[in-house]
Write a protein that holds these residues in place. Structure first.
Motif, PDB file in Angstrom:
ATOM      1  N   LEU A   1     -10.240 -44.369 -39.398  1.00  0.00           N
ATOM      2  CA  LEU A   1      -8.793 -44.238 -39.230  1.00  0.00           C
ATOM      3  C   LEU A   1      -8.184 -45.556 -38.761  1.00  0.00           C
ATOM      4  N   ALA A   2      -8.851 -46.223 -37.840  1.00  0.00           N
ATOM      5  CA  ALA A   2      -8.338 -47.499 -37.344  1.00  0.00           C
ATOM      6  C   ALA A   2      -8.308 -48.546 -38.450  1.00  0.00           C
ATOM      7  N   ALA A   3      -9.312 -48.522 -39.322  1.00  0.00           N
ATOM      8  CA  ALA A   3      -9.375 -49.492 -40.420  1.00  0.00           C
ATOM      9  C   ALA A   3      -8.326 -49.207 -41.482  1.00  0.00           C
ATOM     10  N   GLU A   4      -8.059 -47.925 -41.749  1.00  0.00           N
ATOM     11  CA  GLU A   4      -7.138 -47.547 -42.817  1.00  0.00           C
ATOM     12  C   GLU A   4      -5.673 -47.645 -42.394  1.00  0.00           C
ATOM     13  N   ARG A   5      -5.414 -47.533 -41.112  1.00  0.00           N
ATOM     14  CA  ARG A   5      -4.027 -47.380 -40.637  1.00  0.00           C
ATOM     15  C   ARG A   5      -3.117 -48.527 -41.065  1.00  0.00           C
ATOM     16  N   ASP A   6      -3.653 -49.741 -41.104  1.00  0.00           N
ATOM     17  CA  ASP A   6      -2.824 -50.905 -41.428  1.00  0.00           C
ATOM     18  C   ASP A   6      -2.900 -51.313 -42.898  1.00  0.00           C
ATOM     19  N   MET A   7      -3.607 -50.535 -43.715  1.00  0.00           N
ATOM     20  CA  MET A   7      -3.687 -50.883 -45.126  1.00  0.00           C
ATOM     21  C   MET A   7      -2.355 -50.613 -45.812  1.00  0.00           C
ATOM     22  N   PRO A   8      -1.921 -51.481 -46.737  1.00  0.00           N
ATOM     23  CA  PRO A   8      -0.654 -51.255 -47.441  1.00  0.00           C
ATOM     24  C   PRO A   8      -0.647 -49.910 -48.162  1.00  0.00           C
ATOM     25  N   ALA A   9       0.453 -49.205 -48.081  1.00  0.00           N
ATOM     26  CA  ALA A   9       0.572 -47.899 -48.724  1.00  0.00           C
ATOM     27  C   ALA A   9       2.029 -47.606 -48.999  1.00  0.00           C
ATOM     28  N   SER A  10       2.262 -46.659 -49.902  1.00  0.00           N
ATOM     29  CA  SER A  10       3.628 -46.302 -50.280  1.00  0.00           C
ATOM     30  C   SER A  10       4.309 -45.431 -49.248  1.00  0.00           C
ATOM     31  N   GLU A  11       3.540 -44.700 -48.450  1.00  0.00           N
ATOM     32  CA  GLU A  11       4.091 -43.816 -47.438  1.00  0.00           C
ATOM     33  C   GLU A  11       3.432 -44.111 -46.092  1.00  0.00           C
ATOM     34  N   ALA A  12       4.048 -43.632 -45.037  1.00  0.00           N
ATOM     35  CA  ALA A  12       3.502 -43.818 -43.697  1.00  0.00           C
ATOM     36  C   ALA A  12       2.129 -43.166 -43.585  1.00  0.00           C
ATOM     37  N   TYR A  13       1.260 -43.797 -42.847  1.00  0.00           N
ATOM     38  CA  TYR A  13      -0.095 -43.291 -42.690  1.00  0.00           C
ATOM     39  C   TYR A  13      -0.089 -42.056 -41.791  1.00  0.00           C
ATOM     40  N   THR A  14      -0.725 -40.971 -42.258  1.00  0.00           N
ATOM     41  CA  THR A  14      -0.788 -39.735 -41.489  1.00  0.00           C
ATOM     42  C   THR A  14      -2.202 -39.392 -41.060  1.00  0.00           C
ATOM     43  N   GLY A  15      -3.204 -40.040 -41.664  1.00  0.00           N
ATOM     44  CA  GLY A  15      -4.582 -39.730 -41.323  1.00  0.00           C
ATOM     45  C   GLY A  15      -5.015 -38.379 -41.865  1.00  0.00           C
ATOM     46  N   TYR A  16      -6.166 -37.907 -41.388  1.00  0.00           N
ATOM     47  CA  TYR A  16      -6.728 -36.634 -41.836  1.00  0.00           C
ATOM     48  C   TYR A  16      -7.665 -36.150 -40.750  1.00  0.00           C
ATOM     49  N   SER A  17      -8.106 -34.917 -40.864  1.00  0.00           N
ATOM     50  CA  SER A  17      -8.891 -34.299 -39.812  1.00  0.00           C
ATOM     51  C   SER A  17     -10.339 -34.787 -39.823  1.00  0.00           C
ATOM     52  N   PHE A  18     -11.009 -34.596 -38.703  1.00  0.00           N
ATOM     53  CA  PHE A  18     -12.433 -34.915 -38.598  1.00  0.00           C
ATOM     54  C   PHE A  18     -13.239 -34.082 -39.590  1.00  0.00           C
ATOM     55  N   GLU A  19     -12.863 -32.825 -39.774  1.00  0.00           N
ATOM     56  CA  GLU A  19     -13.574 -31.960 -40.716  1.00  0.00           C
ATOM     57  C   GLU A  19     -13.446 -32.486 -42.147  1.00  0.00           C
ATOM     58  N   HIS A  20     -12.251 -32.969 -42.505  1.00  0.00           N
ATOM     59  CA  HIS A  20     -12.068 -33.558 -43.830  1.00  0.00           C
ATOM     60  C   HIS A  20     -12.953 -34.783 -43.984  1.00  0.00           C
ATOM     61  N   PHE A  21     -13.027 -35.600 -42.954  1.00  0.00           N
ATOM     62  CA  PHE A  21     -13.872 -36.795 -43.000  1.00  0.00           C
ATOM     63  C   PHE A  21     -15.327 -36.417 -43.241  1.00  0.00           C
ATOM     64  N   LEU A  22     -15.820 -35.425 -42.522  1.00  0.00           N
ATOM     65  CA  LEU A  22     -17.213 -35.020 -42.690  1.00  0.00           C
ATOM     66  C   LEU A  22     -17.491 -34.548 -44.113  1.00  0.00           C
ATOM     67  N   LYS A  23     -16.619 -33.687 -44.621  1.00  0.00           N
ATOM     68  CA  LYS A  23     -16.857 -33.098 -45.942  1.00  0.00           C
ATOM     69  C   LYS A  23     -16.630 -34.109 -47.063  1.00  0.00           C
ATOM     70  N   HIS A  24     -15.510 -34.820 -46.989  1.00  0.00           N
ATOM     71  CA  HIS A  24     -15.123 -35.692 -48.095  1.00  0.00           C
ATOM     72  C   HIS A  24     -15.966 -36.955 -48.158  1.00  0.00           C
ATOM     73  N   TYR A  25     -16.337 -37.490 -46.997  1.00  0.00           N
ATOM     74  CA  TYR A  25     -17.060 -38.762 -46.953  1.00  0.00           C
ATOM     75  C   TYR A  25     -18.560 -38.576 -46.711  1.00  0.00           C
ATOM     76  N   LEU A  26     -18.919 -38.003 -45.576  1.00  0.00           N
ATOM     77  CA  LEU A  26     -20.333 -37.962 -45.207  1.00  0.00           C
ATOM     78  C   LEU A  26     -21.147 -36.982 -46.043  1.00  0.00           C
ATOM     79  N   GLN A  27     -20.477 -36.065 -46.737  1.00  0.00           N
ATOM     80  CA  GLN A  27     -21.185 -35.129 -47.613  1.00  0.00           C
ATOM     81  C   GLN A  27     -20.945 -35.434 -49.095  1.00  0.00           C
ATOM     82  N   SER A  28     -20.412 -36.610 -49.371  1.00  0.00           N
ATOM     83  CA  SER A  28     -20.128 -36.984 -50.755  1.00  0.00           C
ATOM     84  C   SER A  28     -21.417 -37.207 -51.537  1.00  0.00           C
ATOM     85  N   PRO A  29     -21.462 -36.780 -52.813  1.00  0.00           N
ATOM     86  CA  PRO A  29     -22.647 -37.068 -53.640  1.00  0.00           C
ATOM     87  C   PRO A  29     -22.803 -38.547 -53.935  1.00  0.00           C
ATOM     88  N   ASP A  30     -21.768 -39.350 -53.665  1.00  0.00           N
ATOM     89  CA  ASP A  30     -21.836 -40.794 -53.921  1.00  0.00           C
ATOM     90  C   ASP A  30     -22.143 -41.595 -52.653  1.00  0.00           C
TER      91      ASP A  30
END
Length: 326
Positions: free
Chosen positions: A194-223
């Protein structure tokens, strides 16, 4: 060669579970440089935030899936009335009204949600897609450079003094596999991401995502590649990150987030992490790394240029505004 199928037989309907193979095949036909697998699509779909709107449709001609369209909302830059659109039509069926039918379906489906704006991304060299959007009132909003690196030609020697200096200053560089023994690893990785992504250029304000989303989307990714998700540590604190992801249908690696906590910037940590990852990729025999950076993100573009990445055609984000009267 153009299809001889009668366009009057075209139907657009909601996507079903049985459509995954044909839809993924259509996507891969349009974007052969970015092949995906059914497993990757399933993983993404099953881990979407249920509070965010999403829908997918397929276009059929003669019982064959020839196009796919979908709308959704950003997981990390969420706005309840702003959406992204994606649509692609198999090359042999382009120019027959399939894209128009998908677009109409998507806009009809979005109308009850009263969108303020919709965004679409298209690579600048795909001129048919660019014209399609411009003719419908979309305007260019931003650009992101795709860059690629020949991994086997990469020479890490010029960067070894940087690595030695940082290590002498007490920084450690470890993969998330090497950090498995840390009971707080996953939460620390989440907060660092979250700290790394917060300052990345984007079209909308950064809102982040939940810890559960992080676990499922990233740490459980097939890639996930746990040996090329690197973290810089100082006295046990996770201070910088850089990731390389695998792809099931491609021999290439893809850069994920690279970033440093604000209080630890300007020490060369991001560059050092990318060098360490490229050294790993070279040892493992990978041929190419792909990355994407917003055209305004000069610090990261400068790092990639220094490492030898070369630019490909840019990806352009087009936006169409509707206002409160939509």
């Amino acid at each position: 060669m153009k299809s001889t199928l009668n366009p009057t037989n075209l139907t657009v309907r909601p996507f079903t579970e049985a459509d995954y193979p044909a839809a993924v095949e259509a996507s891969n036909a349009v974007y052969p440089d970015y092949p995906a697998s059914v497993e990757e699509w399933l993983h993404t779909d099953r881990n979407r935030n249920p509070e965010h709107r999403f829908a997918r449709f397929v276009a059929e001609l003669g019982g064959q899936v020839v196009g796919v369209g979908q709308y959704g909302q950003s997981a990390s830059n969420y706005h309840p009335r702003k959406f992204w659109l994606e649509a692609w039509v198999r090359p042999e069926h382009q120019g027959q009204g399939v894209g128009k039918a998908l677009y109409r379906q998507l806009m009809d489906a979005l109308a009850p949600l009263e969108p303020l704006a919709v965004r679409v991304g298209v690579r600048e060299d795909l001129q048919r897609g660019v014209r399609f959007l411009q003719e419908r009132g979309f305007v260019e909003e931003r650009r992101a450079w795709e860059s690629r690196l020949d991994v086997q030609a990469f020479d890490p020697a010029p960067y070894l003094p940087l690595l030695e200096r940082l290590e002498a200053e007490g920084f450690e560089f470890k993969s998330i596999r090497e950090l498995e023994a840390d009971p707080g690893r996953d939460r620390k990785l989440y907060e660092l991401e979250l700290a790394a992504e917060r300052d990345m250029p984007a079209s909308e304000a950064y809102t982040g995502y939940s810890f559960e989303h992080f676990l499922k989307h990233y740490l459980q990714s097939p890639d996930l590649s746990p040996d090329s998700w690197l973290v810089a540590l100082k006295d046990g604190e996770y201070v910088a990150v850089s990731t390389l992801w695998k792809a099931q249908e491609s021999p290439d690696l893809h850069n994920g987030a690279t970033g440093t906590r604000p209080e630890w910037r300007r020490r060369g940590l991001a560059l050092a992490l990318k060098v360490k990852n490229l050294m790993w990729a070279k040892r493992e025999g990978y041929a190419q790394v792909k990355t994407w950076n917003d055209s305004t993100n000069r610090p990261m573009l400068a790092i990639n240029e220094r490492l030898g990445f070369w630019k490909m055609p840019a990806w352009v984000t087009f936006r169409k505004d509707f206002g409160d009267s939509a």
